[in-house]
Design an enzyme around this catalytic site. Structure first.
Site, mmCIF file in Angstrom:
data_model
loop_
_atom_site.group_PDB
_atom_site.id
_atom_site.type_symbol
_atom_site.label_atom_id
_atom_site.label_comp_id
_atom_site.label_asym_id
_atom_site.label_seq_id
_atom_site.Cartn_x
_atom_site.Cartn_y
_atom_site.Cartn_z
ATOM 1 N N TRP A 197 1.204 -1.055 -0.152
ATOM 2 C CA TRP A 197 -0.120 -0.920 -0.126
ATOM 3 C C TRP A 197 0.792 1.223 0.099
ATOM 4 O O TRP A 197 1.743 1.166 0.773
ATOM 5 C CB TRP A 197 -0.667 0.218 1.585
ATOM 6 C CG TRP A 197 -1.579 1.491 1.672
ATOM 7 C CD1 TRP A 197 -3.001 1.675 0.914
ATOM 8 C CD2 TRP A 197 -1.396 2.323 1.986
ATOM 9 N NE1 TRP A 197 -3.228 3.152 0.978
ATOM 10 C CE2 TRP A 197 -1.987 3.092 2.017
ATOM 11 C CE3 TRP A 197 -0.297 2.624 3.634
ATOM 12 C CZ2 TRP A 197 -2.176 4.236 2.914
ATOM 13 C CZ3 TRP A 197 0.005 3.778 4.305
ATOM 14 C CH2 TRP A 197 -0.905 4.574 3.880
ATOM 15 N N ASP A 364 -15.948 11.866 -1.741
ATOM 16 C CA ASP A 364 -15.305 10.764 -1.144
ATOM 17 C C ASP A 364 -16.147 10.008 -0.630
ATOM 18 O O ASP A 364 -17.437 10.155 -0.660
ATOM 19 C CB ASP A 364 -13.670 10.852 -1.451
ATOM 20 C CG ASP A 364 -13.383 9.298 -1.663
ATOM 21 O OD1 ASP A 364 -12.883 8.663 -0.712
ATOM 22 O OD2 ASP A 364 -12.467 9.723 -2.509
ATOM 23 N N ARG A 441 -10.120 -2.654 7.922
ATOM 24 C CA ARG A 441 -9.947 -1.969 7.926
ATOM 25 C C ARG A 441 -11.972 -1.718 8.235
ATOM 26 O O ARG A 441 -12.331 -1.054 8.231
ATOM 27 C CB ARG A 441 -10.400 -0.786 6.635
ATOM 28 C CG ARG A 441 -9.800 0.820 6.321
ATOM 29 C CD ARG A 441 -10.672 1.087 5.426
ATOM 30 N NE ARG A 441 -9.815 2.646 5.336
ATOM 31 C CZ ARG A 441 -10.464 3.935 4.806
ATOM 32 N NH1 ARG A 441 -11.954 3.779 3.643
ATOM 33 N NH2 ARG A 441 -10.763 4.872 4.717
ATOM 34 N N LYS A 474 -15.800 6.105 -8.627
ATOM 35 C CA LYS A 474 -14.761 5.596 -7.543
ATOM 36 C C LYS A 474 -15.197 4.472 -7.379
ATOM 37 O O LYS A 474 -15.953 4.500 -5.455
ATOM 38 C CB LYS A 474 -13.829 7.103 -7.142
ATOM 39 C CG LYS A 474 -12.519 7.086 -6.095
ATOM 40 C CD LYS A 474 -11.634 7.628 -5.110
ATOM 41 C CE LYS A 474 -11.032 7.245 -4.605
ATOM 42 N NZ LYS A 474 -10.114 8.109 -3.572
ATOM 43 N N TRP A 475 -13.963 3.914 -7.414
ATOM 44 C CA TRP A 475 -15.271 1.946 -7.556
ATOM 45 C C TRP A 475 -13.426 1.286 -6.406
ATOM 46 O O TRP A 475 -12.684 1.279 -7.207
ATOM 47 C CB TRP A 475 -15.220 1.256 -8.788
ATOM 48 C CG TRP A 475 -15.634 -0.172 -8.062
ATOM 49 C CD1 TRP A 475 -15.112 -1.243 -7.595
ATOM 50 C CD2 TRP A 475 -16.734 -1.366 -8.527
ATOM 51 N NE1 TRP A 475 -15.943 -2.497 -7.073
ATOM 52 C CE2 TRP A 475 -17.011 -2.350 -8.191
ATOM 53 C CE3 TRP A 475 -18.117 -0.214 -9.044
ATOM 54 C CZ2 TRP A 475 -17.712 -2.816 -8.082
ATOM 55 C CZ3 TRP A 475 -19.051 -1.781 -9.455
ATOM 56 C CH2 TRP A 475 -18.482 -2.435 -8.818
ATOM 57 N N ASP A 476 -13.976 1.385 -5.020
ATOM 58 C CA ASP A 476 -12.919 1.839 -4.503
ATOM 59 C C ASP A 476 -13.015 -0.025 -3.770
ATOM 60 O O ASP A 476 -14.372 -1.186 -3.805
ATOM 61 C CB ASP A 476 -12.970 2.345 -3.009
ATOM 62 C CG ASP A 476 -11.652 2.631 -2.607
ATOM 63 O OD1 ASP A 476 -10.952 1.966 -2.617
ATOM 64 O OD2 ASP A 476 -11.601 3.287 -2.002
ATOM 65 N N MET A 477 -12.229 -0.334 -3.456
ATOM 66 C CA MET A 477 -12.306 -1.890 -2.355
ATOM 67 C C MET A 477 -10.993 -1.863 -1.335
ATOM 68 O O MET A 477 -9.896 -1.979 -2.521
ATOM 69 C CB MET A 477 -11.759 -2.866 -3.405
ATOM 70 C CG MET A 477 -12.069 -4.719 -3.524
ATOM 71 S SD MET A 477 -11.151 -5.441 -2.427
ATOM 72 C CE MET A 477 -11.401 -6.726 -2.215
ATOM 73 N N ASN A 478 -11.099 -2.022 -0.659
ATOM 74 C CA ASN A 478 -9.738 -1.733 1.406
ATOM 75 C C ASN A 478 -9.572 -2.733 2.120
ATOM 76 O O ASN A 478 -8.981 -2.654 2.459
ATOM 77 C CB ASN A 478 -10.395 -0.257 1.877
ATOM 78 C CG ASN A 478 -10.750 0.663 0.593
ATOM 79 O OD1 ASN A 478 -9.468 0.880 -0.259
ATOM 80 N ND2 ASN A 478 -11.354 1.909 1.002
ATOM 81 N N CYS A 525 -9.777 1.593 -7.962
ATOM 82 C CA CYS A 525 -9.436 1.988 -6.469
ATOM 83 C C CYS A 525 -9.176 0.713 -5.841
ATOM 84 O O CYS A 525 -10.276 -0.313 -5.155
ATOM 85 C CB CYS A 525 -9.649 3.812 -5.866
ATOM 86 S SG CYS A 525 -8.590 3.349 -4.450
ATOM 87 N N ASP A 547 -2.638 5.949 -3.144
ATOM 88 C CA ASP A 547 -2.544 7.009 -2.114
ATOM 89 C C ASP A 547 -1.786 7.882 -2.174
ATOM 90 O O ASP A 547 -2.397 8.350 -1.047
ATOM 91 C CB ASP A 547 -3.225 6.135 -0.583
ATOM 92 C CG ASP A 547 -4.634 5.235 -0.984
ATOM 93 O OD1 ASP A 547 -5.588 6.305 -1.955
ATOM 94 O OD2 ASP A 547 -5.354 4.811 0.414
HETATM 95 C C1 GLA Z 1 -8.824 4.189 -0.036
HETATM 96 C C2 GLA Z 1 -8.821 4.853 -1.178
HETATM 97 C C3 GLA Z 1 -9.023 5.960 -0.788
HETATM 98 C C4 GLA Z 1 -10.423 6.708 0.182
HETATM 99 C C5 GLA Z 1 -11.054 6.001 0.687
HETATM 100 C C6 GLA Z 1 -11.936 6.427 1.438
HETATM 101 O O1 GLA Z 1 -8.070 3.952 1.200
HETATM 102 O O2 GLA Z 1 -7.603 5.221 -2.123
HETATM 103 O O3 GLA Z 1 -8.701 7.190 -1.774
HETATM 104 O O4 GLA Z 1 -11.175 6.573 -0.924
HETATM 105 O O5 GLA Z 1 -10.704 4.216 0.971
HETATM 106 O O6 GLA Z 1 -12.251 6.076 2.471
#
Ligand code: GLA
Length: 741
Positions: A197, A364, A441, A474-478, A525, A547
């Site tokens: 990361w 966001d 998370r 913005k399609w996120d996956m954390n 993302c 990030d």
């Molecule tokens: C991830 C993304 C960030 C932001 C956060 C929001 O970390 O990479 O850019 O969108 O989630 O929780």
């Protein structure tokens, strides 16, 4: 179109375009042998195909055939158990319990319609030919269809495999690689992209030593630890010289790629699904399609390799709707407000964005029911009624009425244990009954192997997107996956394959959404570049590269990502200083310069920072907007890389403008004057430097080079170009072509 595929009567198969030839043959044994991959040959069918048959002591003759020792035969679909001891492309367990398979040529056909791959994204066809060779294991009645697509205008070879069980008994696939590339003995260096990361895409080289080098993922995403990219370089190959054989995958989940140097120094590159934790039951009549592998051959080093990848990603991978479309600059709320967002704040940001010249506002994380921090609400995709009382549709309409575009963040594949969704459907999260689920998370991963979960995601997103005022998602996956089990497959069958079923589910949701909303830009993302791969790029026009928004931190990331990905698919914004990831203080100039060649640009700064740097930001955003078209379809070159310096060149598609971004990380006295040789210019062309109007000939800029600004404290002498003194310095030179062909 001249024929790209030629086939002789005795079944030598040659794929040839202007970039490469790839030759195979059906050997007498029936085995599909690999013969040649390299620069295009004038008469590829006339190549000597038998030169590798040698008699040796201490070897095994395959099925009693003299000198057919599979352990040193270059093959297209190697198996285990019949004298090849290297890692196989195919390994399965038969109903009777053994794992001995061997495939022989059965038939072939050529088509100009590139077939799609069941349930998986793949490169688009067009101006291409596909050779499908069907192999069979006559003892087991299993077929393997190997597809090879060659394009008229691209140096990319696309390969995939489909296995069909034509027997009356089930078999269990244990590994099925999409591509085997058996390279003949040579000294090879391997190049791969590793990271984590906020430190994605670090290019790493190592000598191919005896044994097996593997990169893979078992995290459920392709991941930042290893990008699905592996290149074998003939020793000495550099940015501009030498043969490079590069491989990547159109897949976003658990993959594996390996390079195995045999006892005879041949190198086998395998690419495909990770065999680890994979076991696929193939019932009689069933088939299994493995993801697509892509190969690039370059005779002229890594720079030329990247140009081939870049053109191909733009033409055959990226959603066509956005091809060459300049990307709107944006103001993203994340590093501006984090979770502290509400309608008034977003509208105030929108006004500020407008004043600065930004073209889109991206809301966001933090907009949905109860989401005040990272502990709750993922899965509940309705606007928070207190902070967004009039809802997202109304907010979007208000932002649009200001003449701005509007974008919204989702993390569709996730669920917070504290959410209405989890309360209603606790079994929709990936989990294994009786085991405590590990949180990442504070969240769990939804089980996208279940169609009802995919439907839920589609319906929730559709309910918001259907307002018609959303231009970007913005399609996120954390988080990485753990406890990969599914309540939807409680019969115990396929228990090991949830990670692959998940990917099929994810791709199905993305296909439905992009079909319904082709005009919405998806920015992929996964905590930055944790799933930045060719599979996701089939749906997402751009990718949040990392990030890491500190410019120094970003240099290596963009540099490494650019081996495969063109700047057309990269997103970067100017973030705060001190940077929130590594605390570094840097100038606005360098923060802008680090992302200056990425297609999608913008800002994520607090209201205070926006005010403090208002005038400078206006200038940078106006530059970003003015050059937005330049960043699409251009040529990107890595022209300098030392420990302390980086320089990139971006030449516009029409070749009229050449930008050179130079970065010096740490300042020191008495440094060498660095000369950068530009690439791809018109040798007879004349280029005028915007800074001072000086003119240079293209051949001189390419051969003699151009001196980078010299770092100096003291009194500049005339005629020498000085840069700002101090650390983290940068400069962007712009040359305009004033004459030439
Ligand atoms: C991830 C993304 C960030 C932001 C956060 C929001 O970390 O990479 O850019 O969108 O989630 O929780």
């Amino acid at each position: 179109m001249t024929a790209l595929i030629t086939i002789s009567d005795d079944k030598v198969f040659a794929l040839t375009n202007r970039a490469f030839s790839y030759v195979m043959r059906r050997a007498q044994s029936g085995i599909l042998e690999h013969v040649y991959y390299g620069p295009p040959l004038g008469s590829p069918l006339e190549i000597d195909t038998g030169r590798r048959n040698v008699e040796r002591g201490c070897t095994v003759d395959y099925e009693g055939r003299p000198a057919v020792n599979l352990n040193e035969t270059l093959q297209e679909f190697p198996c285990y158990g019949t004298s090849d001891y290297r890692y196989p492309a195919f390994h399965a367990r038969s109903a009777s319990g053994h794992s001995v398979f061997q495939f022989r040529y059965k038939s072939h056909r050529v088509t100009s319609d590139k077939p799609e791959i069941d349930g998986l994204p793949s490169a688009r066809g067009g101006a291409s030919e596909t050779l499908i060779i069907t192999l069979e294991d006559p003892y087991q009645n299993i077929e393997a269809q190997l597809s090879y697509t060659i394009y008229e205008a691209h140096g990319v070879l696309a390969k995939s495999v489909k296995v069909i069980n034509k027997s009356a008994a089930a078999i269990t696939l244990q590994n099925i690689f999409s591509s085997t590339l058996d390279l003949p003995a040579h000294d090879y260096t391997l190049l791969h992209l590793q990271g984590t990361w906020s430190r994605e895409f670090n290019a790493e080289r190592l000598d191919a030593a005896k044994g097996r080098f593997v990169i893979d993922s078992a995290r459920g995403t392709s991941s930042a630890a290893h990008s699905p990219f592996l290149a074998a370089l003939e020793k000495g190959a550099s940015e501009h010289h030498g043969r490079v054989y590069a491989t990547s995958l159109v897949y976003s989940g658990n993959f594996a790629m390996s390079a195995e140097t045999s006892e005879f120094d041949d190198v086998r590159i395998l690419a495909g699904l990770n065999p680890f934790d994979f076991e696929w039951h193939l019932n009689p009549g069933d088939s299994f399609s493995a993801p697509e592998a892509l190969h690039v051959f370059s005779a002229n080093g890594l720079g030329a390799m990247s140009h081939i990848w870049h053109d191909f990603v733009r033409e055959k991978i990226s959603p066509p709707h956005f091809k060459n479309a300049p990307r709107p600059s944006y103001l993203n709320s994340w590093e501006s407000c984090y979770f502290d967002v509400d309608e008034n704040k977003v509208l105030a940001l929108a006004d500020k964005a407008n004043d600065i010249g930004v073209q889109m506002v991206v809301l966001d994380d933090g907009w949905f029911e109860g989401r005040k921090d990272a502990t709750t609400s993922l899965g509940d995709w309705t606007a928070d009624t207190i902070r967004f009382p009039s809802g997202i549709a109304a907010l979007a309409a208000k932002i649009k009425s200001k003449g701005l575009k509007f974008g919204l963040w989702f993390e569709p594949e996730m669920v917070s244990p504290e959410s209405a969704l989890f309360k209603a459907h606790p079994d929709w999260a990936l989990h294994v009954p009786e085991r405590t689920a590990s949180l990442g998370r504070n969240q769990l991963t939804l089980d996208l192997s279940r169609p009802e979960v995919c439907d839920y995601i589609f319906e929730k997103m559709d309910a918001i997107l259907s307002c018609g005022d959303i231009d970007y998602v913005k399609w996120d996956m954390n988080r990485a996956m753990t406890e990969i089990g599914s309540a939807g497959r409680s019969d115990g069958r396929d228990g090991q394959n949830i990670a692959h079923h998940y990917m099929l589910g994810l791709y199905s949701v993305l296909s439905r959404l992009t079909a319904q909303y082709p005009h919405i830009i998806i920015e992929n993302c996964a905590s930055g570049g944790n799933r930045f791969d060719l599979g996701m790029l089939c749906y997402a026009a751009q990718n949040w590269t990392s990030d890491m928004c500190d410019p120094v931190g970003r240099l290596d990331i963009i540099h490494g990502a650019s081996y495969v990905f063109p700047p057309d698919v990269m997103a970067a914004y100017i973030g705060p200083s001190p940077n929130h990831q590594n605390g570094r203080v840097s100038s606005l100039k360098t923060r802008y310069a680090a992302g200056a060649f990425c297609a999608a640009q913008g800002l994520s700064l607090s209201a205070v920072d926006l005010d403090a740097d208002f005038d400078a930001l206006r200038q940078y955003i106006s530059l970003a907007n003015a050059c937005a078209k330049d960043r699409m379809g251009g040529r990107f070159d890595r022209v300098l890389k030392t420990q302390n310096e980086t320089a990139w060149q971006l030449t516009t598609a029409d070749k009229s403008k050449v930008s050179l971004a130079y970065f010096q990380i740490l300042s020191a006295p008495n440094l060498p004057v660095r000369i950068v040789r530009l690439a791809g210019l018109d040798p007879q062309g004349v280029y005028r430097l915007r800074d001072d109007g000086a003119s240079y000939r293209g051949d001189a800029l390419m051969q003699a080079g151009f001196a980078m600004p010299y770092s100096l404290l003291g009194h500049p002498r005339s005629g020498v170009r000085y840069r700002d003194s101090g650390d983290f310095a940068s400069h962007i030179f712009v040359f305009e072509k004033v004459s030439g062909s």
